[in-house]
Motif scaffolding. Sequence first.
Motif, PDB file in Angstrom:
ATOM      1  N   GLN A  15       1.370   1.651  -9.477  1.00 21.86           N
ATOM      2  CA  GLN A  15       1.498   3.028  -9.421  1.00 21.86           C
ATOM      3  C   GLN A  15       0.324   3.925  -9.171  1.00 21.86           C
ATOM      4  O   GLN A  15      -0.907   3.623  -9.386  1.00 21.86           O
ATOM      5  CB  GLN A  15       2.286   3.452 -10.591  1.00 21.86           C
ATOM      6  N   LEU A  16       0.783   5.131  -8.408  1.00 21.63           N
ATOM      7  CA  LEU A  16      -0.392   6.118  -8.292  1.00 21.63           C
ATOM      8  C   LEU A  16      -0.422   7.058  -9.382  1.00 21.63           C
ATOM      9  O   LEU A  16       0.612   7.623  -9.651  1.00 21.63           O
ATOM     10  CB  LEU A  16      -0.396   6.547  -7.026  1.00 21.63           C
TER      11      LEU A  16
ATOM     12  N   ASP B   5      -6.434   7.793   3.831  1.00 24.82           N
ATOM     13  CA  ASP B   5      -5.350   7.963   4.801  1.00 24.82           C
ATOM     14  C   ASP B   5      -5.631   6.794   5.873  1.00 24.82           C
ATOM     15  O   ASP B   5      -4.520   6.669   6.463  1.00 24.82           O
ATOM     16  CB  ASP B   5      -5.777   9.161   5.838  1.00 24.82           C
TER      17      ASP B   5
ATOM     18  N   ARG C 112      -1.692  11.181 -10.003  1.00 22.97           N
ATOM     19  CA  ARG C 112      -1.821  12.257  -9.484  1.00 22.97           C
ATOM     20  C   ARG C 112      -2.602  13.275 -10.265  1.00 22.97           C
ATOM     21  O   ARG C 112      -2.307  13.401 -11.490  1.00 22.97           O
ATOM     22  CB  ARG C 112      -0.580  13.199  -8.905  1.00 22.97           C
TER      23      ARG C 112
ATOM     24  N   THR D 222       0.666  -1.112   0.109  1.00 22.20           N
ATOM     25  CA  THR D 222      -0.015  -0.087  -0.041  1.00 22.20           C
ATOM     26  C   THR D 222       1.010   1.114  -0.093  1.00 22.20           C
ATOM     27  O   THR D 222       1.622   1.553   0.978  1.00 22.20           O
ATOM     28  CB  THR D 222      -0.857  -0.024   1.295  1.00 22.20           C
ATOM     29  N   PRO D 223       0.866   2.090  -1.040  1.00 23.90           N
ATOM     30  CA  PRO D 223       1.609   3.370  -1.115  1.00 23.90           C
ATOM     31  C   PRO D 223       1.492   4.297   0.050  1.00 23.90           C
ATOM     32  O   PRO D 223       0.279   4.533   0.264  1.00 23.90           O
ATOM     33  CB  PRO D 223       1.125   3.692  -2.414  1.00 23.90           C
ATOM     34  N   SER D 224       2.377   4.885   0.701  1.00 24.83           N
ATOM     35  CA  SER D 224       2.128   5.659   1.977  1.00 24.83           C
ATOM     36  C   SER D 224       1.500   6.965   1.447  1.00 24.83           C
ATOM     37  O   SER D 224       1.001   7.621   2.255  1.00 24.83           O
ATOM     38  CB  SER D 224       3.553   5.906   2.579  1.00 24.83           C
ATOM     39  N   ASP D 225       1.610   7.215   0.190  1.00 30.28           N
ATOM     40  CA  ASP D 225       1.073   8.447  -0.304  1.00 30.28           C
ATOM     41  C   ASP D 225      -0.065   8.443  -0.956  1.00 30.28           C
ATOM     42  O   ASP D 225      -0.694   9.042  -2.012  1.00 30.28           O
ATOM     43  CB  ASP D 225       2.066   9.358  -1.141  1.00 30.28           C
ATOM     44  N   LEU D 226      -1.054   7.058  -0.639  1.00 31.64           N
ATOM     45  CA  LEU D 226      -2.405   7.133  -1.494  1.00 31.64           C
ATOM     46  C   LEU D 226      -3.287   8.196  -1.228  1.00 31.64           C
ATOM     47  O   LEU D 226      -3.917   8.589  -2.134  1.00 31.64           O
ATOM     48  CB  LEU D 226      -2.983   5.783  -0.762  1.00 31.64           C
ATOM     49  N   ALA D 227      -3.115   8.816   0.031  1.00 39.18           N
ATOM     50  CA  ALA D 227      -4.345   9.938   0.029  1.00 39.18           C
ATOM     51  C   ALA D 227      -4.139  11.134  -0.745  1.00 39.18           C
ATOM     52  O   ALA D 227      -4.965  11.874  -1.122  1.00 39.18           O
ATOM     53  CB  ALA D 227      -4.040  10.425   1.698  1.00 39.18           C
ATOM     54  N   THR D 228      -3.055  11.271  -1.475  1.00 41.34           N
ATOM     55  CA  THR D 228      -2.711  12.214  -2.555  1.00 41.34           C
ATOM     56  C   THR D 228      -2.936  11.813  -3.909  1.00 41.34           C
ATOM     57  O   THR D 228      -2.901  12.787  -4.828  1.00 41.34           O
ATOM     58  CB  THR D 228      -1.534  12.897  -2.458  1.00 41.34           C
ATOM     59  N   ALA D 229      -3.295  10.673  -4.113  1.00 40.00           N
ATOM     60  CA  ALA D 229      -3.647  10.002  -5.517  1.00 40.00           C
ATOM     61  C   ALA D 229      -5.001  10.435  -5.987  1.00 40.00           C
ATOM     62  O   ALA D 229      -5.987  10.695  -5.326  1.00 40.00           O
ATOM     63  CB  ALA D 229      -3.179   8.518  -5.682  1.00 40.00           C
TER      64      ALA D 229
END
Length: 123
Positions: A120-121, A92, A123, A22-29
């Motif tokens: 990948q995410l 989050d 943006r 799980t990408p740590s920056d998922l909340a910004t995707a």
Amino acid sequence: AVDFSWRLGPAAQTFAAIQTATPSDLATATAVTFRAAADRPRRLWLQLRVPAGTGQRWGASFYVDRTPREIRVPLTALAPFGDAPAAQVPLDRVTALLVVTDTVHGEPGSGGSLTLGPVQLAR
């Protein structure tokens, strides 16, 4: 790339899944993207889940076949499943990103294989 082979159980409501990091920056995707190809045409699920034991998950189905292709699943396309209380995924709090096959898109006892490229995410 990861090769994922499965066989569903003989009863209804069985599933097989592969979990990716799980990408740590998922909340910004805005979307999840990956390359995929399957042994035959089929539909699978991309699912996001919050901590285990809550039953909360969101997902969207996608189509794959023998031709490797880029799959893009907008996060706004994810719908709540099971005990998920909200239409919007709490990005989050997501602890698992999964590709799932189940008896919604396949027969009990059926099997198959999938080649999954890097997740990948966007943006």
